[in-house]
Design an enzyme around this catalytic site. Structure first.
Site, PDB file in Angstrom:
ATOM      1  N   GLY A  78      18.625  -5.949  -0.862  1.00  0.00           N
ATOM      2  CA  GLY A  78      18.774  -7.316  -1.364  1.00  0.00           C
ATOM      3  C   GLY A  78      17.522  -8.151  -1.344  1.00  0.00           C
ATOM      4  O   GLY A  78      17.432  -9.155  -2.048  1.00  0.00           O
ATOM      5  N   ASN A  79      16.526  -7.767  -0.525  1.00  0.00           N
ATOM      6  CA  ASN A  79      15.303  -8.553  -0.396  1.00  0.00           C
ATOM      7  C   ASN A  79      14.251  -7.684   0.258  1.00  0.00           C
ATOM      8  O   ASN A  79      14.561  -6.937   1.191  1.00  0.00           O
ATOM      9  CB  ASN A  79      15.597  -9.803   0.451  1.00  0.00           C
ATOM     10  CG  ASN A  79      14.471 -10.821   0.434  1.00  0.00           C
ATOM     11  OD1 ASN A  79      13.371 -10.530   0.863  1.00  0.00           O
ATOM     12  ND2 ASN A  79      14.765 -12.003  -0.060  1.00  0.00           N
ATOM     13  N   SER A  90      -5.314 -31.800 -10.581  1.00  0.00           N
ATOM     14  CA  SER A  90      -4.292 -32.839 -10.812  1.00  0.00           C
ATOM     15  C   SER A  90      -3.312 -32.984  -9.659  1.00  0.00           C
ATOM     16  O   SER A  90      -2.133 -32.679  -9.775  1.00  0.00           O
ATOM     17  CB  SER A  90      -3.528 -32.539 -12.111  1.00  0.00           C
ATOM     18  OG  SER A  90      -4.407 -32.494 -13.204  1.00  0.00           O
ATOM     19  N   ASP A  92      -4.314  -1.569  -2.076  1.00  0.00           N
ATOM     20  CA  ASP A  92      -3.052  -2.291  -2.211  1.00  0.00           C
ATOM     21  C   ASP A  92      -2.741  -2.599  -3.662  1.00  0.00           C
ATOM     22  O   ASP A  92      -3.596  -3.118  -4.396  1.00  0.00           O
ATOM     23  CB  ASP A  92      -3.097  -3.607  -1.422  1.00  0.00           C
ATOM     24  CG  ASP A  92      -3.195  -3.380   0.067  1.00  0.00           C
ATOM     25  OD1 ASP A  92      -2.158  -3.092   0.677  1.00  0.00           O
ATOM     26  OD2 ASP A  92      -4.308  -3.468   0.609  1.00  0.00           O
ATOM     27  N   TYR A 127       1.720   0.531  14.960  1.00  0.00           N
ATOM     28  CA  TYR A 127       0.697   0.265  13.953  1.00  0.00           C
ATOM     29  C   TYR A 127       0.855   1.238  12.791  1.00  0.00           C
ATOM     30  O   TYR A 127       0.831   2.454  12.963  1.00  0.00           O
ATOM     31  CB  TYR A 127      -0.710   0.401  14.557  1.00  0.00           C
ATOM     32  CG  TYR A 127      -1.779   0.203  13.513  1.00  0.00           C
ATOM     33  CD1 TYR A 127      -2.067  -1.063  13.036  1.00  0.00           C
ATOM     34  CD2 TYR A 127      -2.458   1.290  12.969  1.00  0.00           C
ATOM     35  CE1 TYR A 127      -3.022  -1.259  12.047  1.00  0.00           C
ATOM     36  CE2 TYR A 127      -3.412   1.108  11.984  1.00  0.00           C
ATOM     37  CZ  TYR A 127      -3.689  -0.169  11.529  1.00  0.00           C
ATOM     38  OH  TYR A 127      -4.623  -0.349  10.546  1.00  0.00           O
ATOM     39  N   HIS A 184      -8.417   5.310   2.463  1.00  0.00           N
ATOM     40  CA  HIS A 184      -7.885   3.965   2.232  1.00  0.00           C
ATOM     41  C   HIS A 184      -8.724   3.145   1.254  1.00  0.00           C
ATOM     42  O   HIS A 184      -8.769   1.926   1.369  1.00  0.00           O
ATOM     43  CB  HIS A 184      -7.829   3.202   3.563  1.00  0.00           C
ATOM     44  CG  HIS A 184      -6.768   3.691   4.502  1.00  0.00           C
ATOM     45  ND1 HIS A 184      -5.433   3.581   4.229  1.00  0.00           N
ATOM     46  CD2 HIS A 184      -6.867   4.288   5.715  1.00  0.00           C
ATOM     47  CE1 HIS A 184      -4.733   4.080   5.235  1.00  0.00           C
ATOM     48  NE2 HIS A 184      -5.576   4.529   6.145  1.00  0.00           N
ATOM     49  N   LYS A 201      -2.935  -2.218   8.151  1.00  0.00           N
ATOM     50  CA  LYS A 201      -3.127  -3.667   8.196  1.00  0.00           C
ATOM     51  C   LYS A 201      -2.313  -4.323   7.096  1.00  0.00           C
ATOM     52  O   LYS A 201      -1.965  -3.696   6.094  1.00  0.00           O
ATOM     53  CB  LYS A 201      -4.617  -4.014   8.048  1.00  0.00           C
ATOM     54  CG  LYS A 201      -5.038  -5.185   8.925  1.00  0.00           C
ATOM     55  CD  LYS A 201      -4.745  -4.936  10.393  1.00  0.00           C
ATOM     56  CE  LYS A 201      -4.895  -6.207  11.223  1.00  0.00           C
ATOM     57  NZ  LYS A 201      -4.369  -6.036  12.570  1.00  0.00           N
ATOM     58  N   ASP A 255       0.875  -1.169   0.000  1.00  0.00           N
ATOM     59  CA  ASP A 255       0.000   0.000   0.000  1.00  0.00           C
ATOM     60  C   ASP A 255       0.913   1.220   0.000  1.00  0.00           C
ATOM     61  O   ASP A 255       1.603   1.492   0.983  1.00  0.00           O
ATOM     62  CB  ASP A 255      -0.880  -0.021   1.248  1.00  0.00           C
ATOM     63  CG  ASP A 255      -1.785   1.208   1.358  1.00  0.00           C
ATOM     64  OD1 ASP A 255      -1.636   2.136   0.542  1.00  0.00           O
ATOM     65  OD2 ASP A 255      -2.628   1.236   2.270  1.00  0.00           O
ATOM     66  N   ASP A 272     -14.541   1.450   6.490  1.00  0.00           N
ATOM     67  CA  ASP A 272     -13.311   0.965   5.840  1.00  0.00           C
ATOM     68  C   ASP A 272     -13.355  -0.543   5.634  1.00  0.00           C
ATOM     69  O   ASP A 272     -12.356  -1.245   5.826  1.00  0.00           O
ATOM     70  CB  ASP A 272     -12.061   1.334   6.642  1.00  0.00           C
ATOM     71  CG  ASP A 272     -11.501   2.687   6.240  1.00  0.00           C
ATOM     72  OD1 ASP A 272     -12.096   3.334   5.357  1.00  0.00           O
ATOM     73  OD2 ASP A 272     -10.490   3.107   6.817  1.00  0.00           O
TER      74      ASP A 272
END
EC number: 3.1.3.11
Length: 364
Positions: free
Chosen positions: A103-104, A241, A53, A227, A18, A230, A11, A285
């Site tokens: 890097g990540n 399969s 998002d 916080y 939001h 979320k 987000d 929300d």
């Protein structure tokens, strides 16, 4: 051939408040991934949103946790976030908790669900995206898909599934994991995943080792120390399969179970299965939403998607979710609508209570 499917979300801005990612931000992401395809970084991609998002869905041959893919995602979110700041969109850059890529993207804010698979001759997958809820929102439906024969008939009647699956469960409070077999250790699995503020399903495997599902388990409050919004998890599952049928996986969401999140991330509400068009939570929300996009994967090409909850057979689930939302809202600031105190530790409510601390006195 081996293909990696990476679903990475964040987000980084929306309007109004939001509610929804603006189209110009999605266009920025589309441009970035189109260039990445031209440069050979990804084989195919799909850009979408669930509420506020952005979801980047990518197929490539770089493997899980590939720095090139994660850096692409980070830079794409940064560019979209910069546009959000320029336009004054709400929550601009809110999920980007670090200053620079290292890097990540794990531990940096975005949520990640990805797996590397050996493609079958026909490879159906489903990408799931939530808004206004936490990673534990997938605990019940993922268990239903891969562990509950009352949901998934294939566990009983399909010899390829009858031996069951292995669940990887994460303890997000202590940063540890456990692998448990189902049905042999079903009760042990359920003893953990029902405690939704601590234990979450991260991955599911066939007993022979092939991965079946991956879920984002990044918890923003544990990363940021407060916080900040979320977590709005994403997941990706294989179907047919040797895996549950597409319809069995969708059936797991026909019951709009209660999940944490909703307004200010501080309330319990029903998880409503919706089409992409209706993935724009507005009432208080919310209530929390989940959408499902179906793809066929062939040689790294994502074919689709089909908007799987855009189906009148889920109208009953949506009506039930509205009924549950009405019921829960009538509780106002009382539990069980309000989350338990331990789930509010990263909101400002403790500060409100702390102001009254010196007014408490011992009971005679």
């Amino acid at each position: 051939m081996k293909t990696t499917v990476s679903v990475i979300k964040a987000d980084v801005g929306s309007l109004p408040g939001h509610v929804k990612v603006p189209q110009d931000m999605l266009d920025v992401c589309e441009e970035a991934l189109s260039k990445a395809k031209d440069d050979g970084i990804v084989k195919s991609y799909y850009v979408t949103n669930c509420g506020d998002d952005i979801n980047l869905i990518m197929a490539h041959d770089k493997g899980v946790d590939a720095e090139e893919i994660h850096e692409l995602s980070w830079n794409t979110f940064m560019t979209a976030g910069d546009l959000a700041k320029e336009r004054g969109y709400y929550g601009a850059g809110q999920d980007l908790l670090k200053e620079a890529f290292s890097g990540n993207v794990r531990g940096m804010g975005p949520g990640i669900a990805e797996f590397e698979i050996e493609e079958r001759p026909s490879e159906p997958i489903i990408v799931w995206a939530c808004d206004k809820t936490a990673p534990c929102a997938f605990n019940l439906p993922i268990f239903k898909m891969f562990g509950n024969p009352f949901n998934t008939a294939g566990l009983i009647i399909d010899t390829k599934m009858h031996s069951g699956y292995k669940f990887e469960v994460h303890d997000i409070k202590k940063g540890r994991r456990i692998f448990l077999n189902c049905p042999e250790e079903m009760y042990d699995i359920l003893s953990l995943i029902g405690i939704v503020d601590r234990y979450v399903i991260k991955r599911v495997f066939r007993k022979s080792g092939e991965i079946a599902a991956s879920v984002s388990t990044e918890k923003l409050s544990l990363i940021a120390g407060e916080y900040v919004g979320k977590d709005d998890p994403v997941a990706v599952t294989r179907a047919q399969s040797g895996y549950p049928a597409v319809g069995e996986e969708l059936e797991a969401f026909a019951f709009p179970h209660l999940v944490p999140g909703w307004m200010r991330g501080s309330h319990q509400g029903p998880l409503m299965p919706v089409s992409h068009e209706d993935a724009t939570p507005t009432r208080f929300d919310g209530p929390p939403r989940v959408m499902a996009l179906g793809f066929q994967l062939k040689n790294g090409e994502l074919q689709g998607p089909e908007d799987l909850f855009d189906d009148p057979s889920f109208d009953g689930a949506r009506a039930k979710a509205v009924e549950i939302a009405d019921y829960m809202r009538r509780h106002g600031p009382f539990q069980p609508h309000l989350l338990p105190e331990q789930e509010l530790e990263y909101t400002t409510l403790p500060d409100v209570i702390e102001k009254m601390e010196d007014r408490f006195e011992a009971i005679e």
